[in-house]
Write an enzyme that holds these catalytic residues in place. Structure first.
Site, short mmCIF file in Angstrom:
data_model
loop_
_atom_site.label_atom_id
_atom_site.label_comp_id
_atom_site.label_asym_id
_atom_site.label_seq_id
_atom_site.Cartn_x
_atom_site.Cartn_y
_atom_site.Cartn_z
CG HIS A 132 -1.74 -1.04 1.57
ND1 HIS A 132 -1.30 -2.19 2.16
CD2 HIS A 132 -3.08 -1.19 1.39
CE1 HIS A 132 -2.33 -3.01 2.34
NE2 HIS A 132 -3.42 -2.44 1.87
CG ASP B 132 1.76 -0.96 3.40
OD1 ASP B 132 0.96 -0.58 4.26
OD2 ASP B 132 1.49 -1.77 2.50
C1 XUL Z 1 -7.43 -6.62 4.49
C2 XUL Z 1 -6.63 -7.04 3.34
C3 XUL Z 1 -5.77 -6.00 2.72
C4 XUL Z 1 -5.70 -6.08 1.24
C5 XUL Z 1 -4.97 -4.95 0.58
O1 XUL Z 1 -8.24 -7.60 5.03
O2 XUL Z 1 -6.63 -8.18 2.97
O3 XUL Z 1 -4.51 -6.07 3.27
O4 XUL Z 1 -5.10 -7.27 0.83
O5 XUL Z 1 -5.51 -3.72 0.87
#
Ligand code: XUL
Ligand code: CO
Length: 439
Positions: free
Chosen positions: A100, A103
């Site tokens: 993300h 992150d």
């Molecule tokens: C949350 C989840 C996230 C997604 C990416 O449950 O799985 O980490 O994979 O936003």
């Protein structure tokens, strides 16, 4: 570059009789299974959020693991994280990572400053990619942690919030392209509701589709040729997440004409939260031609939330890899470990033990799935079970030749169905055990 894990050697394949916990027992990257090397079949990816950021905090207590990476400020932490991540990938032989935006670099006071600092951290990643050849599997924007997203991002009642979400997605797409990523994920963060008493669900869903369309248009305009993914999840953080499960998401994407650009990123723990098996979610996506990528983890069946545990259940990994092989393998997607070590597994070495457990579980799953297919007993049984559709009245239904009157005449002439066969579930489960445990 300083080493963060000096006590951890490079993890090698030592075979199933090895007792060395820092070795692979089943994952032999260069070994060919079902026509490709295990490395190509499995396409393992490291998750930046759990592995580089998550410190083991839960609702009842703060973190137990230090993920500061010896930094004295945010920028330094972002840069050190990159070095630590690449060391982990190198030692485990993982070729891909997923991230993300936040992150990689946290939120700063303004969006402009956040973007500027993100660019700096991304430059460090690009530099490391050049040195190592590691690749980005997919990127995404964290449109759920900042308080502005308390009531959703694309589905927020507030248009300003939508604009901020769009701005973050624009930047995250640019970064994904810069890192050579072939995937961009929409996990529906807080896209859902707590009560319909305050919610215009129709507008919220239309707006979510608008945001996705804007992302597709912009992504394609800057040269993103990969797949967009939606990652279904039924609940948590909101009571009702709009992207409940594969079937719901496929219906949504088709309704809004997004199904040519989007595929599904299926997560095991999300499947079980939706009261489906992992395999069910994969099958629904595969049958719709929309299987894309996988977030590998597992839940605990006695807990009703998203525990994101490293996957170790071989039945699940086997049936997952069976679906992946049947789908023709990964194209742009891969196996991202959206998994975290338990709070009590707090030492940095536990990162390695966890990934080894997950990678070996999927490697073993791949080996058994391949056997399941080449053995042929299960596939043959299914073909046989549906044989009545190959000829006669079954073929007439499929070709459209038989109308209701013709079917009525057929039934009346027959008097009763005389060809029912057993579904043989127990026999098939035994065949599966036989294949699994005679490797
Ligand atoms: C949350 C989840 C996230 C997604 C990416 O449950 O799985 O980490 O994979 O936003
Ligand atoms: Co996920």
């Amino acid at each position: 570059m300083s080493e963060f894990f000096s006590s951890i050697p490079k993890i090698n394949y030592e075979g199933k009789s090895s007792k060395n916990p820092l070795s692979f027992k089943f994952y032999n990257p260069e070994e060919v299974i079902a026509g490709k090397t295990m490395k190509e079949q499995l396409k393992f990816a490291l998750s930046w959020w759990h592995t580089m950021c998550g410190e083991g905090a839960d609702m009842f207590g703060r973190g137990t693991t230090d993920k500061n990476w010896n930094a004295s400020n945010n920028e330094e932490r972002s840069a050190n994280k990159v070095c630590a991540a690449f060391e982990i990938m190198d030692k485990l032989g993982i070729d891909y990572f997923c991230f993300h935006d936040r992150d990689v670099s946290p939120d700063y006071a303004t969006l402009a400053e956040s973007n500027e600092k993100l660019d700096k951290a991304v430059d460090v990643i690009v530099d490391m990619q050049k040195k190592t050849g590691k690749k980005c599997l997919w990127g995404t924007a964290n449109n759920f942690s900042h308080p502005r997203y308390m009531s959703g991002a694309g589905t927020s009642p507030n248009a300003d919030v939508f604009a901020f979400a769009a701005a973050q997605i624009k930047k995250a797409l640019e970064v994904t392209v810069k890192l050579g990523g072939n995937g961009y994920v929409f996990w529906g963060g807080r896209e859902g509701y707590e009560t319909l008493l305050n919610t215009n669900m129709g507008l919220e869903l239309d707006n979510m589709a608008r945001l996705m369309r804007l992302a597709v248009n912009y992504g394609r305009s800057i040269g993103f040729k990969g797949d967009f993914y939606v990652e279904p999840k039924p609940k948590e953080p909101t009571k009702h997440q709009y992207d409940v499960d594969s079937a719901t998401v496929i219906g949504f994407l088709r309704k809004y004409g997004l199904d040519k650009d989007f595929k599904l990123n299926i997560e095991a723990n999300h499947a079980t939260l939706a009261m489906h098996t992992f395999q069910h979610e994969l099958r629904v996506a595969r049958d719709a031609g929309m299987f894309g990528s996988i977030d590998a983890n597992q839940g605990d069946m006695l807990l009703g939330w998203d525990t994101d545990q490293f996957p170790t259940n071989i039945y699940d990994t086997t049936l997952c890899m069976y679906e992946v092989l049947k789908a023709g393998g990964f194209t742009n997607g891969g196996l991202n470990f959206d998994s975290k070590a338990r709070r009590g597994s707090f030492e940095l070495a536990d990162i390695f033990y966890s990934y080894i457990a997950g990678m070996d579980a999927f490697a073993l799953g791949l080996r058994i799935a391949d056997k399941l297919i080449t053995d042929g007993r299960i596939d043959d049984f299914v073909t046989q079970r549906y044989a009545s559709w190959q000829s006669g009245i079954g073929a007439d239904v499929i070709s459209g030749k038989a109308d209701l009157a013709a079917l009525e005449k057929y039934a009346l002439d027959k008097g009763e169905v005389s060809t029912l066969t057993s579904s043989r579930q127990e026999m098939l489960e035994d065949i599966m055990n036989n294949i699994m445990f005679t490797l």
